[in-house]
Scaffold this motif. Structure first.
Motif, PDB file in Angstrom:
ATOM      1  N   LEU A 193      -0.467 -28.028  -4.659  1.00 45.45           N
ATOM      2  CA  LEU A 193      -0.439 -27.982  -3.291  1.00 45.45           C
ATOM      3  C   LEU A 193       0.116 -26.509  -2.624  1.00 45.45           C
ATOM      4  N   ALA A 194      -0.579 -25.853  -1.692  1.00 43.63           N
ATOM      5  CA  ALA A 194      -0.122 -24.480  -1.396  1.00 43.63           C
ATOM      6  C   ALA A 194       0.256 -24.650   0.066  1.00 43.63           C
ATOM      7  N   ARG A 195       1.222 -24.224   0.549  1.00 44.05           N
ATOM      8  CA  ARG A 195       1.706 -24.305   1.989  1.00 44.05           C
ATOM      9  C   ARG A 195       1.502 -22.717   2.470  1.00 44.05           C
ATOM     10  N   VAL A 196       1.053 -22.622   3.807  1.00 51.44           N
ATOM     11  CA  VAL A 196       1.038 -21.365   4.514  1.00 51.44           C
ATOM     12  C   VAL A 196       1.856 -21.649   5.919  1.00 51.44           C
ATOM     13  N   ASP A 197       2.999 -20.871   5.901  1.00 49.11           N
ATOM     14  CA  ASP A 197       3.558 -21.132   7.532  1.00 49.11           C
ATOM     15  C   ASP A 197       4.268 -22.539   7.623  1.00 49.11           C
ATOM     16  N   GLY A 198       4.442 -23.083   6.421  1.00 49.28           N
ATOM     17  CA  GLY A 198       5.091 -24.519   6.279  1.00 49.28           C
ATOM     18  C   GLY A 198       3.865 -25.618   6.340  1.00 49.28           C
ATOM     19  N   GLU A 199       2.660 -25.354   6.539  1.00 50.28           N
ATOM     20  CA  GLU A 199       1.463 -26.305   6.718  1.00 50.28           C
ATOM     21  C   GLU A 199       0.774 -26.142   5.418  1.00 50.28           C
ATOM     22  N   VAL A 200       0.470 -27.401   5.130  1.00 45.89           N
ATOM     23  CA  VAL A 200      -0.618 -27.779   3.850  1.00 45.89           C
ATOM     24  C   VAL A 200      -1.846 -26.817   4.002  1.00 45.89           C
ATOM     25  N   ALA A 201      -2.140 -25.831   3.176  1.00 50.48           N
ATOM     26  CA  ALA A 201      -3.371 -25.134   3.358  1.00 50.48           C
ATOM     27  C   ALA A 201      -4.420 -25.294   2.233  1.00 50.48           C
ATOM     28  N   ALA A 202      -4.009 -25.725   1.187  1.00 48.33           N
ATOM     29  CA  ALA A 202      -4.914 -25.899   0.234  1.00 48.33           C
ATOM     30  C   ALA A 202      -4.559 -26.877  -0.880  1.00 48.33           C
ATOM     31  N   CYS A 203      -5.410 -27.656  -1.606  1.00 46.60           N
ATOM     32  CA  CYS A 203      -4.827 -28.239  -2.787  1.00 46.60           C
ATOM     33  C   CYS A 203      -5.938 -28.315  -4.026  1.00 46.60           C
ATOM     34  N   GLY A 204      -5.231 -28.558  -5.023  1.00 52.36           N
ATOM     35  CA  GLY A 204      -6.365 -28.735  -6.347  1.00 52.36           C
ATOM     36  C   GLY A 204      -5.740 -29.423  -7.280  1.00 52.36           C
ATOM     37  N   SER A 205      -6.734 -29.952  -8.161  1.00 51.00           N
ATOM     38  CA  SER A 205      -6.402 -30.817  -9.289  1.00 51.00           C
ATOM     39  C   SER A 205      -7.107 -30.504 -10.602  1.00 51.00           C
ATOM     40  N   LEU A 206      -6.286 -30.463 -11.632  1.00 49.85           N
ATOM     41  CA  LEU A 206      -6.798 -30.155 -12.789  1.00 49.85           C
ATOM     42  C   LEU A 206      -6.689 -31.345 -13.757  1.00 49.85           C
ATOM     43  N   GLY A 238      -8.673 -23.198   8.459  1.00 54.21           N
ATOM     44  CA  GLY A 238      -7.946 -22.021   9.074  1.00 54.21           C
ATOM     45  C   GLY A 238      -7.231 -21.222   7.915  1.00 54.21           C
ATOM     46  N   ALA A 239      -7.135 -21.546   6.718  1.00 59.92           N
ATOM     47  CA  ALA A 239      -6.734 -20.612   5.841  1.00 59.92           C
ATOM     48  C   ALA A 239      -7.734 -19.917   4.613  1.00 59.92           C
ATOM     49  N   GLN A 240      -8.985 -20.452   5.097  1.00 56.86           N
ATOM     50  CA  GLN A 240     -10.036 -19.670   4.202  1.00 56.86           C
ATOM     51  C   GLN A 240     -10.257 -18.348   4.504  1.00 56.86           C
ATOM     52  N   GLY A 241     -10.539 -17.512   3.580  1.00 59.85           N
ATOM     53  CA  GLY A 241     -10.551 -15.989   3.331  1.00 59.85           C
ATOM     54  C   GLY A 241      -9.133 -15.352   3.122  1.00 59.85           C
ATOM     55  N   ARG A 242      -8.035 -16.149   2.912  1.00 59.03           N
ATOM     56  CA  ARG A 242      -6.877 -15.546   2.804  1.00 59.03           C
ATOM     57  C   ARG A 242      -6.584 -15.765   1.329  1.00 59.03           C
ATOM     58  N   HIS A 243      -7.496 -15.991   0.271  1.00 66.33           N
ATOM     59  CA  HIS A 243      -7.041 -16.116  -1.100  1.00 66.33           C
ATOM     60  C   HIS A 243      -6.134 -17.319  -1.683  1.00 66.33           C
TER      61      HIS A 243
END
Length: 80
Positions: free
Chosen positions: A26-39, A57-62
């Protein structure tokens, strides 16, 4: 007993017991969930990315690339 065994085998991947079935990141940007992934880990040398989602809102930010990198660089399962 079956339920007890199921609880042991399905612990969150953060515990990293021998061969966890899934690693979830799980990735957070500015304290908010920005992305998640599962392996999904299929063996000591085989895994596949099952999901990857990035909030609009987090797309394009790598952020998605960071999730994939974390999954690849995570500690590997222990071989006995």
């Amino acid at each position: 007993m079956n339920g007890e065994l199921s609880r042991v085998l399905n612990r969150p991947a953060e515990v990293r017991i021998l061969l966890p079935q899934h690693l979830q990141v799980l990735a957070r940007v500015d304290g908010e969930v920005a992305a998640c992934g599962s392996l999904h880990i299929m063996g000591a040398d085989l895994a596949e990315i099952r999901s990857l989602a990035v909030r609009e809102g987090a797309q394009g930010r790598h952020v998605g690339a960071a999730i994939v990198a974390e999954m690849i660089d995570s500690p590997k399962p222990i071989e006995l």
